[in-house]
Design a protein around this motif. Structure first.
Motif, PDB file in Angstrom:
ATOM      1  N   GLU A   1      46.502   4.647  36.616  1.00 20.60           N
ATOM      2  CA  GLU A   1      45.327   3.818  36.931  1.00 20.60           C
ATOM      3  C   GLU A   1      45.616   2.341  36.651  1.00 20.60           C
ATOM      4  O   GLU A   1      45.300   1.470  37.470  1.00 20.60           O
ATOM      5  N   ILE A   2      46.215   2.072  35.502  1.00 23.54           N
ATOM      6  CA  ILE A   2      46.522   0.688  35.117  1.00 23.54           C
ATOM      7  C   ILE A   2      47.522   0.077  36.090  1.00 23.54           C
ATOM      8  O   ILE A   2      47.323  -1.035  36.591  1.00 23.54           O
ATOM      9  N   ILE A   3      48.590   0.812  36.348  1.00 17.13           N
ATOM     10  CA  ILE A   3      49.640   0.286  37.222  1.00 17.13           C
ATOM     11  C   ILE A   3      49.123   0.082  38.639  1.00 17.13           C
ATOM     12  O   ILE A   3      49.373  -0.958  39.254  1.00 17.13           O
ATOM     13  N   ALA A   4      48.378   1.053  39.165  1.00 14.84           N
ATOM     14  CA  ALA A   4      47.832   0.930  40.520  1.00 14.84           C
ATOM     15  C   ALA A   4      46.938  -0.302  40.630  1.00 14.84           C
ATOM     16  O   ALA A   4      46.981  -1.018  41.637  1.00 14.84           O
ATOM     17  N   ASP A   5      46.160  -0.558  39.593  1.00 15.12           N
ATOM     18  CA  ASP A   5      45.296  -1.736  39.591  1.00 15.12           C
ATOM     19  C   ASP A   5      46.118  -3.029  39.615  1.00 15.12           C
ATOM     20  O   ASP A   5      45.832  -3.938  40.376  1.00 15.12           O
ATOM     21  N   VAL A   6      47.165  -3.077  38.797  1.00 12.15           N
ATOM     22  CA  VAL A   6      47.979  -4.293  38.703  1.00 12.15           C
ATOM     23  C   VAL A   6      48.778  -4.540  39.979  1.00 12.15           C
ATOM     24  O   VAL A   6      48.826  -5.661  40.480  1.00 12.15           O
ATOM     25  N   ILE A   7      49.396  -3.491  40.506  1.00 15.67           N
ATOM     26  CA  ILE A   7      50.250  -3.697  41.685  1.00 15.67           C
ATOM     27  C   ILE A   7      49.485  -3.546  42.996  1.00 15.67           C
ATOM     28  O   ILE A   7      50.057  -3.691  44.064  1.00 15.67           O
ATOM     29  N   GLN A   8      48.208  -3.246  42.881  1.00 13.00           N
ATOM     30  CA  GLN A   8      47.316  -3.157  44.039  1.00 13.00           C
ATOM     31  C   GLN A   8      47.788  -2.128  45.061  1.00 13.00           C
ATOM     32  O   GLN A   8      48.031  -2.451  46.233  1.00 13.00           O
TER      33      GLN A   8
ATOM     34  N   ASN B   1      47.311   2.346  46.045  1.00 11.66           N
ATOM     35  CA  ASN B   1      46.514   3.545  45.842  1.00 11.66           C
ATOM     36  C   ASN B   1      47.154   4.370  44.731  1.00 11.66           C
ATOM     37  O   ASN B   1      48.373   4.585  44.750  1.00 11.66           O
ATOM     38  N   LYS B   2      46.364   4.837  43.784  1.00 10.87           N
ATOM     39  CA  LYS B   2      46.933   5.592  42.665  1.00 10.87           C
ATOM     40  C   LYS B   2      47.624   6.871  43.121  1.00 10.87           C
ATOM     41  O   LYS B   2      48.515   7.379  42.443  1.00 10.87           O
ATOM     42  N   ASN B   3      47.257   7.378  44.316  1.00  7.88           N
ATOM     43  CA  ASN B   3      47.899   8.576  44.843  1.00  7.88           C
ATOM     44  C   ASN B   3      49.343   8.322  45.270  1.00  7.88           C
ATOM     45  O   ASN B   3      50.091   9.265  45.514  1.00  7.88           O
ATOM     46  N   GLU B   4      49.730   7.048  45.348  1.00  8.97           N
ATOM     47  CA  GLU B   4      51.110   6.692  45.693  1.00  8.97           C
ATOM     48  C   GLU B   4      52.030   6.748  44.475  1.00  8.97           C
ATOM     49  O   GLU B   4      53.246   6.594  44.609  1.00  8.97           O
ATOM     50  N   LEU B   5      51.454   6.950  43.289  1.00  8.15           N
ATOM     51  CA  LEU B   5      52.222   6.937  42.048  1.00  8.15           C
ATOM     52  C   LEU B   5      52.200   8.305  41.381  1.00  8.15           C
ATOM     53  O   LEU B   5      51.219   9.037  41.483  1.00  8.15           O
ATOM     54  N   ASP B   6      53.283   8.625  40.680  1.00  7.07           N
ATOM     55  CA  ASP B   6      53.330   9.817  39.830  1.00  7.07           C
ATOM     56  C   ASP B   6      54.172   9.494  38.610  1.00  7.07           C
ATOM     57  O   ASP B   6      54.581   8.345  38.419  1.00  7.07           O
ATOM     58  N   GLU B   7      54.446  10.490  37.774  1.00  3.29           N
ATOM     59  CA  GLU B   7      55.162  10.220  36.519  1.00  3.29           C
ATOM     60  C   GLU B   7      56.567   9.696  36.736  1.00  3.29           C
ATOM     61  O   GLU B   7      57.145   9.039  35.867  1.00  3.29           O
ATOM     62  N   ASN B   8      57.140   9.940  37.908  1.00  3.78           N
ATOM     63  CA  ASN B   8      58.497   9.473  38.202  1.00  3.78           C
ATOM     64  C   ASN B   8      58.534   8.100  38.852  1.00  3.78           C
ATOM     65  O   ASN B   8      59.607   7.542  39.068  1.00  3.78           O
ATOM     66  N   SER B   9      57.372   7.568  39.197  1.00  7.71           N
ATOM     67  CA  SER B   9      57.319   6.253  39.830  1.00  7.71           C
ATOM     68  C   SER B   9      57.784   5.169  38.868  1.00  7.71           C
ATOM     69  O   SER B   9      57.585   5.279  37.657  1.00  7.71           O
ATOM     70  N   GLY B  10      58.394   4.156  39.436  1.00 10.19           N
ATOM     71  CA  GLY B  10      58.866   3.057  38.610  1.00 10.19           C
ATOM     72  C   GLY B  10      59.208   1.850  39.446  1.00 10.19           C
ATOM     73  O   GLY B  10      59.020   1.839  40.663  1.00 10.19           O
ATOM     74  N   ILE B  11      59.724   0.853  38.766  1.00 14.07           N
ATOM     75  CA  ILE B  11      60.102  -0.366  39.456  1.00 14.07           C
ATOM     76  C   ILE B  11      61.122  -0.009  40.547  1.00 14.07           C
ATOM     77  O   ILE B  11      62.082   0.710  40.315  1.00 14.07           O
ATOM     78  N   GLY B  12      60.829  -0.442  41.760  1.00 11.62           N
ATOM     79  CA  GLY B  12      61.716  -0.158  42.876  1.00 11.62           C
ATOM     80  C   GLY B  12      61.377   1.108  43.647  1.00 11.62           C
ATOM     81  O   GLY B  12      61.873   1.297  44.748  1.00 11.62           O
ATOM     82  N   THR B  13      60.521   1.993  43.091  1.00 14.21           N
ATOM     83  CA  THR B  13      60.161   3.212  43.822  1.00 14.21           C
ATOM     84  C   THR B  13      58.916   3.009  44.667  1.00 14.21           C
ATOM     85  O   THR B  13      58.584   3.846  45.488  1.00 14.21           O
ATOM     86  N   ASN B  14      58.230   1.920  44.457  1.00 15.39           N
ATOM     87  CA  ASN B  14      57.038   1.559  45.215  1.00 15.39           C
ATOM     88  C   ASN B  14      57.227   0.109  45.646  1.00 15.39           C
ATOM     89  O   ASN B  14      57.614  -0.723  44.833  1.00 15.39           O
ATOM     90  N   ALA B  15      56.941  -0.168  46.894  1.00 16.39           N
ATOM     91  CA  ALA B  15      57.193  -1.515  47.432  1.00 16.39           C
ATOM     92  C   ALA B  15      56.491  -2.610  46.636  1.00 16.39           C
ATOM     93  O   ALA B  15      57.010  -3.712  46.491  1.00 16.39           O
ATOM     94  N   GLN B  16      55.314  -2.306  46.093  1.00 17.18           N
ATOM     95  CA  GLN B  16      54.571  -3.319  45.355  1.00 17.18           C
ATOM     96  C   GLN B  16      55.055  -3.487  43.909  1.00 17.18           C
ATOM     97  O   GLN B  16      54.749  -4.473  43.262  1.00 17.18           O
ATOM     98  N   TRP B  17      55.772  -2.505  43.371  1.00 17.71           N
ATOM     99  CA  TRP B  17      56.216  -2.566  41.968  1.00 17.71           C
ATOM    100  C   TRP B  17      57.570  -3.278  41.914  1.00 17.71           C
ATOM    101  O   TRP B  17      58.623  -2.671  41.889  1.00 17.71           O
ATOM    102  N   ASP B  18      57.510  -4.594  41.901  1.00 22.64           N
ATOM    103  CA  ASP B  18      58.716  -5.412  41.805  1.00 22.64           C
ATOM    104  C   ASP B  18      58.811  -6.017  40.406  1.00 22.64           C
ATOM    105  O   ASP B  18      57.992  -5.713  39.538  1.00 22.64           O
TER     106      ASP B  18
END
Length: 78
Positions: free
Chosen positions: A10-17, A19-36
């Motif tokens: 929830e926190i990360i989805a809010d910061v990187i703008q 959808n929280k459904n795009e994230l899971d426990e394995n998500s990290g920097i570089g695994t999502n286009a917005q998480w730079d």
């Protein structure tokens, strides 16, 4: 207080703008286009604000995934 994967997402989805459904426990920097690298620093700042802690530069470099962040926060006495 035990912090859950869902809370971290929830926190990360809010910061990187994203959808929280795009994230899971394995998500990290570089695994999502917005998480730079810039948004990673913003995530750390948000965690510091929410949990009243200071994340050292060394730890910022280690906290590169949802799971790593959750484990770190749960190891702290919050």
């Amino acid at each position: 207080m035990k912090i859950t994967t869902g809370q971290i997402i929830e926190i990360i989805a809010d910061v990187i703008q994203c959808n929280k459904n795009e994230l899971d426990e394995n998500s990290g920097i570089g695994t999502n286009a917005q998480w730079d690298s810039l948004r990673h620093v913003m995530i750390m700042a948000k965690l510091e604000e929410l949990y009243g802690l200071k994340v050292s530069e060394d730890n910022i470099d280690l906290l590169m995934s949802v799971e790593a962040i959750k484990e770190y926060l749960n190891s702290m006495e919050l």
